[in-house]
Scaffold this motif. Structure first.
Motif, PDB file in Angstrom:
ATOM      1  N   GLY A 276      -6.815  -0.352   3.029  1.00  0.00           N
ATOM      2  CA  GLY A 276      -5.484   0.242   2.908  1.00  0.00           C
ATOM      3  C   GLY A 276      -4.502  -0.387   3.889  1.00  0.00           C
ATOM      4  O   GLY A 276      -3.351   0.035   3.985  1.00  0.00           O
TER       5      GLY A 276
ATOM      6  N   GLN B  28      -3.025   0.397  -3.848  1.00  0.00           N
ATOM      7  CA  GLN B  28      -2.206  -0.795  -3.696  1.00  0.00           C
ATOM      8  C   GLN B  28      -1.378  -0.984  -4.959  1.00  0.00           C
ATOM      9  O   GLN B  28      -1.920  -1.038  -6.064  1.00  0.00           O
TER      10      GLN B  28
ATOM     11  N   ARG C 251       1.407   6.089   4.675  1.00  0.00           N
ATOM     12  CA  ARG C 251       0.270   5.169   4.671  1.00  0.00           C
ATOM     13  C   ARG C 251      -1.011   5.853   5.133  1.00  0.00           C
ATOM     14  O   ARG C 251      -1.040   6.543   6.158  1.00  0.00           O
TER      15      ARG C 251
ATOM     16  N   PHE D  98       0.825  -1.201   0.000  1.00  0.00           N
ATOM     17  CA  PHE D  98       0.000   0.000   0.000  1.00  0.00           C
ATOM     18  C   PHE D  98       0.863   1.256   0.000  1.00  0.00           C
ATOM     19  O   PHE D  98       1.907   1.307   0.650  1.00  0.00           O
TER      20      PHE D  98
END
Length: 165
Positions: free
Chosen positions: A157, A68, A98, A36
């Motif tokens: 995610g 992704q 992230r 991710f």
């Protein structure tokens, strides 16, 4: 001869197990695939193939959106969004920071990673939050000035078994 055949068979079986256990690596970065990332830019073209000569299929228009990466080719990354749509994006449009998308309406953020701890906020479905520490079933999120722990299964995610410090 049998011993050599058994040894080769064992090596091939171990290799196949490593690949199926998610040990694939990108050909360019050598980082794990899939993995991710997030959109660094507020706008990014999604192309049919890994070059400027390929047609633009659509444009992502949401900074920090989690994506992704499923493949690499030179400076290009094949990405997929939470709906399964994807294409090729130039690596300069992506960030290793992230983030996650909330997939449950009014997702509670808790002070501690337990259901009986007090809530700090509730997040609407579709909110993008910064991902922090993750335990087996919980992740720490930051969104809109609020911080707290949320159940991992309500997020896109982050992998189900992923742990982060």
């Amino acid at each position: 001869m049998k011993r050599i055949a058994l040894s080769i068979g064992l090596v091939l079986a171990l290799f196949a197990g490593a690949v199926s256990a998610g040990q694939d690596r990108g050909s360019v970065t050598k980082l794990p695939l899939p993995r991710f990332v997030s959109m660094k830019a507020s706008e990014g073209n999604v192309r049919r193939g890994p070059s400027l000569s390929h047609r633009i299929d659509w444009v992502y228009k949401r900074r920090d959106m989690p994506l992704q990466i499923t493949a690499e080719h030179g400076h290009w990354r094949r990405v997929q969004d939470r709906d399964g749509a994807g294409g090729w994006v130039h690596y300069s449009l992506l960030s290793g920071v992230r983030t996650v998308i909330v997939e449950k309406d009014l997702l509670a953020l808790h002070i501690r990673p337990t259901m009986d701890s007090p809530e700090t906020a509730r997040l609407a479905m579709g909110v993008i939050a910064r991902l922090g520490e993750c335990q087996p079933q919980w992740c720490r999120l930051t969104a809109g000035g609020y911080k707290g722990w949320a159940r991992k299964e309500a997020l896109w995610g982050v992998k189900p078994g992923e742990l982060r410090e």
